[in-house]
Design an enzyme around this catalytic site. Structure first.
Site, PDB file in Angstrom:
ATOM      1  CG  HIS A 265     -36.352  -4.970  61.779  1.00 52.80           C
ATOM      2  ND1 HIS A 265     -36.036  -3.910  60.629  1.00 52.80           N
ATOM      3  CD2 HIS A 265     -35.626  -4.249  62.902  1.00 52.80           C
ATOM      4  CE1 HIS A 265     -35.309  -3.647  61.141  1.00 52.80           C
ATOM      5  NE2 HIS A 265     -34.659  -3.657  62.352  1.00 52.80           N
ATOM      6  CG  ASP A 316     -34.113  -5.010  70.695  1.00 54.12           C
ATOM      7  OD1 ASP A 316     -33.064  -4.903  71.008  1.00 54.12           O
ATOM      8  OD2 ASP A 316     -34.207  -3.969  70.235  1.00 54.12           O
TER       9      ASP A 316
END
Ligand code: COA
Length: 379
Positions: A265, A316
């Site tokens: 991320h 996700d």
């Protein structure tokens, strides 16, 4: 003769890492804490409904009972698609990526919306309501049409989460499933200046209007480095097949330089709070629906990625096994993300218009200079 191309020493805000492009009061990430309008995502996931969260994102405060009733009534009555759109469904190809289908139907809705090109606050709110209510309806209708069934109409007295599951599967969902899906919608609703929200803001900054902004955002979300990752995670887990194949699969994937979907991320380095909530949900729902190996593989992969690459899993990752267990077709995971994130995109468009200035950055030019035109026969 061209001058030598200067070498680009790169990394000047490449990918806009760390660049602050605007002020925002909608949501923020601080360490591993995600706040929507000051409330932690854990607090909202446990106590709020998706409708309340949409209100919070757009207006800035949690609605009173009366405000929520009025807002939800408006939102729920906007879920049904205009009758003419059913004709388009049967005219459009359905062997396409559902995100492309979503794009096409929203472009069609633009043509029938009298507010389409108005950018005042009232019109933007009306369009935000229609779009946030309808994306789930379009996604569910797409699934019905491609399975040779007529789309179902939403029931205005029920929530967006309830209706999505009902219209997708053709049967009334049980309350536990609705509650879980509603939590998923809350978790995905906004995420500060993520790529698709930024896209929506860039497009709205030209005063192009809500539909164009949401379509830009949908295109941005579709990519596997952003919202498209959830679909890839499910495909990866199915390809690995069983927990005992996991380590050798991962070694091979890392050795060939592949990115492992659902990991890494730009902002979170210590952990994504949404993934933590989804992990707990995945553990429960995969067991209840007879897919415990999906959770086991996911949890093991999370450990291995932490040891091997020091990478955290993102939203996700565990959403894939959760949606799989809910029986949602894999290629609809990213459209499901859009069904939720549209609320955040609309909040960003509304905020952008409150203090608009067109986004117009610069590129560092590294091409030739001083060229003169050579007639075509002399080249
Ligand atoms: N698998 C393997 N390696 C990864 C990785 C992943 N999922 N994510 C990042 N890395 C590695 C990169 O290869 C890079 O290594 P290097 O420095 O040796 O080249 C390093 O970690 C930094 O990654 P980078 O791609 O530059 O980070 P970013 O901030 O530009 O991108 C993501 C962030 C999320 C796009 C990126 O982590 C990614 O592609 N993840 C997979 C897709 C995904 O899950 N997207 C959903 C995001 S919510």
């Amino acid at each position: 003769m061209s001058e030598p191309v200067q070498e680009y020493t790169g990394a000047i805000d490449r990918g806009l890492e760390g660049v602050v492009t605007c002020t925002t009061s909608i949501s923020t990430i601080e360490g591993s804490t995600l706040l929507y309008r000051g409330y932690t995502i854990e607090d909202l996931a446990e106590h709020a409904t998706f409708e309340e969260v949409i209100y919070l994102l757009w207006y800035g405060w949690l609605p009173t009972r009366r405000e929520l009733d009025e807002f939800s009534t408006d939102l729920h009555h906007s879920m049904a698609l205009p009758p003419e759109s059913f004709g388009w469904f049967h005219g459009l190809p359905t062997r396409v990526h559902p995100m492309d289908f979503l794009h096409a139907v929203i472009a069609g809705l633009t043509l029938h919306d009298p507010d389409a090109n108005l950018v005042n606050a009232a019109a933007t709110l009306r369009k935000s309501t229609r779009l946030s209510a309808r994306i789930g309806t379009i996604v569910a209708a797409y699934q019905r049409v491609r399975s040779g069934q007529w789309p179902l109409q939403p029931l205005a007295e029920k929530s967006i989460a309830w209706n999505f599951l009902y219209m997708l599967k053709g049967e009334e969902p049980d309350e536990k499933e609705v509650a879980r899906f509603d939590t998923c919608l809350i978790l995905h609703a906004d995420h500060e200046l993520n790529a698709s929200a930024f896209s929506a803001r860039v497009t709205s900054s030209t005063l192009s209007g809500t539909y164009s902004s949401i379509m830009a955002a949908i295109g941005t979300l579709k990519g596997p480095l952003h919202g498209g990752a959830n679909e890839q995670v499910a495909r990866m887990l199915l390809e690995i097949k069983s927990p005992d194949r996991l380590e050798s699969w991962l070694e091979g994937a890392l050795a060939s330089g592949e990115k492992i979907m659902g990991f890494g991320h730009r902002v979170y380095k210590e952990g994504d709070p949404r993934a933590k909530i989804l992990k707990a949900m995945s553990k429960e729902i995969t067991r209840e629906t007879g897919h415990p190996e999906l959770y086991e593989m996911s949890a093991r992969l999370e450990d291995l990625m932490s040891q091997r690459k020091a990478l955290i899993c993102n939203v996700d990752f565990y959403s894939a096994s959760v949606y799989y267990s809910m029986g949602i077709p894999i290629d609809l995971y990213t459209p499901v993300f859009a069904t939720s994130r549209v609320a955040g995109w609309c909040a960003h468009v509304l905020e952008q218009y409150q203090n608009n200035r067109i986004y117009r950055p610069r590129g560092k030019y590294v091409g030739p200079k001083g060229e003169t035109y050579t007639p075509i026969d002399e080249r």
